[in-house]
Design an enzyme around this catalytic site. Structure first.
Site, mmCIF file in Angstrom:
data_model
loop_
_atom_site.group_PDB
_atom_site.id
_atom_site.type_symbol
_atom_site.label_atom_id
_atom_site.label_comp_id
_atom_site.label_asym_id
_atom_site.label_seq_id
_atom_site.Cartn_x
_atom_site.Cartn_y
_atom_site.Cartn_z
ATOM 1 N N SER A 167 0.856 -1.191 0.000
ATOM 2 C CA SER A 167 0.000 0.000 0.000
ATOM 3 C C SER A 167 0.888 1.236 0.000
ATOM 4 C CB SER A 167 -0.842 0.012 1.282
ATOM 5 O OG SER A 167 -1.364 1.318 1.528
ATOM 6 N N TYR A 172 -2.526 -1.079 10.317
ATOM 7 C CA TYR A 172 -2.402 -1.236 8.860
ATOM 8 C C TYR A 172 -1.072 -0.641 8.370
ATOM 9 C CZ TYR A 172 -3.884 -1.048 3.934
ATOM 10 O OH TYR A 172 -3.990 -1.201 2.570
HETATM 11 C C1 BGC Z 1 -6.244 1.637 1.430
HETATM 12 C C2 BGC Z 1 -7.355 2.521 0.906
HETATM 13 C C3 BGC Z 1 -6.920 3.980 0.918
HETATM 14 C C4 BGC Z 1 -5.597 4.133 0.206
HETATM 15 C C5 BGC Z 1 -5.068 5.560 0.242
HETATM 16 C C6 BGC Z 1 -4.978 1.902 0.676
HETATM 17 O O1 BGC Z 1 -3.957 1.107 1.188
HETATM 18 O O2 BGC Z 1 -6.591 0.262 1.300
HETATM 19 O O3 BGC Z 1 -8.522 2.360 1.691
HETATM 20 O O4 BGC Z 1 -7.904 4.773 0.261
HETATM 21 O O5 BGC Z 1 -4.632 3.275 0.791
HETATM 22 O O6 BGC Z 1 -5.116 6.107 1.521
#
Ligand code: BGC
Length: 263
Positions: A147, A160
């Site tokens: 991410s 996360y």
């Molecule tokens: C998340 C999304 C978020 C994006 C940007 C991703 O890793 O799963 O929910 O919109 O990051 O913040």
């Protein structure tokens, strides 16, 4: 599109929805043998429809239920690929989830659940895949879905962000260990992508506007735009790419707050 992917055996965790589903279908379009992993029965219809899509496209597909935070389940998942298709070529550690909770209120179980799936799951998947590659003396490929939050801090999502930050150094460390065997390990880091999980969030016009402000390209991405990169990274065209991260984020990681030329 990538001829060498035809007949390759690819395991994709979390392929019942979103980016994982798009990846499974794209590998099907390449006529690969796809092992679709899911955990919850609620993904059954989506999995069945992807299997049909893959078979119609000329690929082969099986589904394997597994909780990727459990080592026995992950080993079973990888061994199912070997049992059905004779080998493993590509492991995609894609499963992951998020849920906002302010850090000072976050119960330990919530911290742990996200770490278990997003980070430990990718560790177990990578470990099982490397063992299989070494056993077969195969120049296999591992791709993790990370991410933009492997480098952008994210308030209320401490578990996360920690899981994705960990995933970055885990991938880089593993790549350093196994590149010498021709095993290629890389991450894809998506930004804001429309999936079943985020559709509701992005259909709220205020959230959508606020999100677009953080994206130089002024667009929310599609799951297929992420899956395209997985195809490329798994193909021979990416033969010299080891231990890196490709951001698929419309420029989100490039300090968009500076766009106006201020500061
Ligand atoms: C998340 C999304 C978020 C994006 C940007 C991703 O890793 O799963 O929910 O919109 O990051 O913040």
């Amino acid at each position: 599109m990538f001829k060498d992917l035809e007949g390759k055996v690819v395991v994709i965790t979390g392929s019942g929805s979103g980016i994982g589903k798009a990846m499974a279908e794209q590998f099907g379009e390449e006529k690969a043998n796809v092992i679709l992993n899911y955990r919850s029965e609620r993904h059954m219809d989506a999995i069945e429809s992807s299997i049909k899509f893959i078979e119609d496209a000329g690929g082969k597909a099986i589904k394997v239920q597994a909780d990727i935070s459990k080592e026995d389940d992950v080993n079973h998942l990888v061994q199912s690929a070997v049992k059905h298709f004779g080998t493993l070529d590509i492991m995609i550690n894609n499963a992951g989830f998020e849920k906002p909770i302010p850090t000072h209120e976050m119960p330990l179980e919530e911290w742990q659940k996200v770490i278990d799936v997003n980070l430990t799951g990718a560790f177990l998947g990578s470990k099982a895949a490397v063992n299989q590659f070494l056993k077969e003396d195969k120049q296999g490929i591992i791709i993790n879905t990370s991410s933009v939050h492997d480098k952008i801090p994210w308030p209320n999502y401490v578990n996360y962000a920690a899981s994705k930050g960990g995933l970055k150094l885990m991938m880089e460390t593993m790549s350093m260990e196994y590149a010498q065997y021709g095993i290629r390990i890389n991450n894809i880091s998506p930004g804001a992508i429309v999936t079943e999980h985020t559709r509701e969030k992005f259909s709220d016009s205020k959230t959508r506007e606020e999100t677009l402000e953080m994206i130089p390209a002024k667009a929310i991405g599609e799951a297929d735009e992420v899956a395209n990169v997985a195809r490329f990274l798994a193909s021979d065209l990416a033969s010299y790419i080891h231990g890196t991260t490709i951001y698929v984020d419309g420029g989100m990681t490039n300090y968009p707050a500076f766009m106006g030329g201020k500061g």
